[in-house]
Scaffold this active site. Structure first.
Site, PDB file in Angstrom:
ATOM      1  N   HIS A 141      42.472  40.165  34.160  1.00 54.54           N
ATOM      2  CA  HIS A 141      42.407  41.600  34.461  1.00 54.54           C
ATOM      3  C   HIS A 141      42.976  42.447  33.339  1.00 54.54           C
ATOM      4  CE1 HIS A 141      46.730  41.946  35.453  1.00 54.54           C
ATOM      5  NE2 HIS A 141      46.599  40.757  35.993  1.00 54.54           N
ATOM      6  N   CYS A 157      48.412  35.475  36.510  1.00 55.15           N
ATOM      7  CA  CYS A 157      47.114  35.904  35.981  1.00 55.15           C
ATOM      8  C   CYS A 157      47.173  36.059  34.466  1.00 55.15           C
ATOM      9  CB  CYS A 157      46.724  37.241  36.604  1.00 55.15           C
ATOM     10  SG  CYS A 157      46.523  37.157  38.406  1.00 55.15           S
TER      11      CYS A 157
END
Length: 184
Positions: A141, A157
């Site tokens: 992201h 992440c």
């Protein structure tokens, strides 16, 4: 995986959200096309956490190298995944584990946060799935904190500056294979 820098990537992506005042992204953190050894299928993502590197493979033994922020020790999860969903300006909701680890920081967002400039997932997100399991809650992201690039700071992440996730998002197809290599 051995990949070495070759040449700067031409052009630039439209800026989704500029870095904060006084921050200049170091040149070595900018995307670049690099040669890779033969044998890698095109249009896959390979994340090497010890190098803070994400490679999006191309035809002709080349890849686009991005510098990323990764999960903190103990929160990074190696494995083989695929892109099961893609979202622009995604909503964000901390996992139960995040709230348990840091309730003062995350409990206020237990019901989620709408997408937008202040959202931790940034401008775009690639949702990592596993066959038979579905969504793993792992994401590649954007970030509204570009100083996090090149560091182990996330909850598992991989993150890129918003400008770069917009570019990567447009290139990566649904179903693309994603390999998160073990930390060394």
């Amino acid at each position: 995986m051995t990949m070495a820098a070759a040449t700067a990537m031409p052009g630039g992506a439209a800026r989704a959200h500029p870095p904060g005042p006084g921050y200049t992204l170091p040149d070595e953190f900018r995307p670049r096309v690099v040669p890779i050894r033969a044998g890698f299928a095109p249009y896959e993502i390979h994340v090497l956490p010890s190098r803070f590197a994400l490679y999006f493979t191309q035809e002709g033994n080349r890849a686009i190298h991005y510098t990323v922020g990764i999960g903190r020790p103990g929160l990074y999860h190696a494995g083989a995944f695929y892109v099961g969903a893609k979202k622009e300006w995604p909503n964000w909701k901390p996992t139960a584990e995040m709230i348990e680890r840091e309730p003062n920081r995350y409990a206020q967002f237990a019901d989620g946060m709408p997408g937008g400039i202040d959202n931790p997932l940034g401008a775009r997100a690639l949702y990592l799935f596993e066959p038979g399991r579905g969504d793993t809650m792992l994401r590649i992201h954007g970030t509204n904190d570009p100083t996090a690039i090149g560091r182990a700071v996330s909850n598992g992440c991989a993150r890129l500056v918003n400008e770069q996730i917009v570019e990567l998002y447009d290139r990566v197809p649904i179903g693309a294979r994603v390999l998160l290599y073990p930390q060394e």
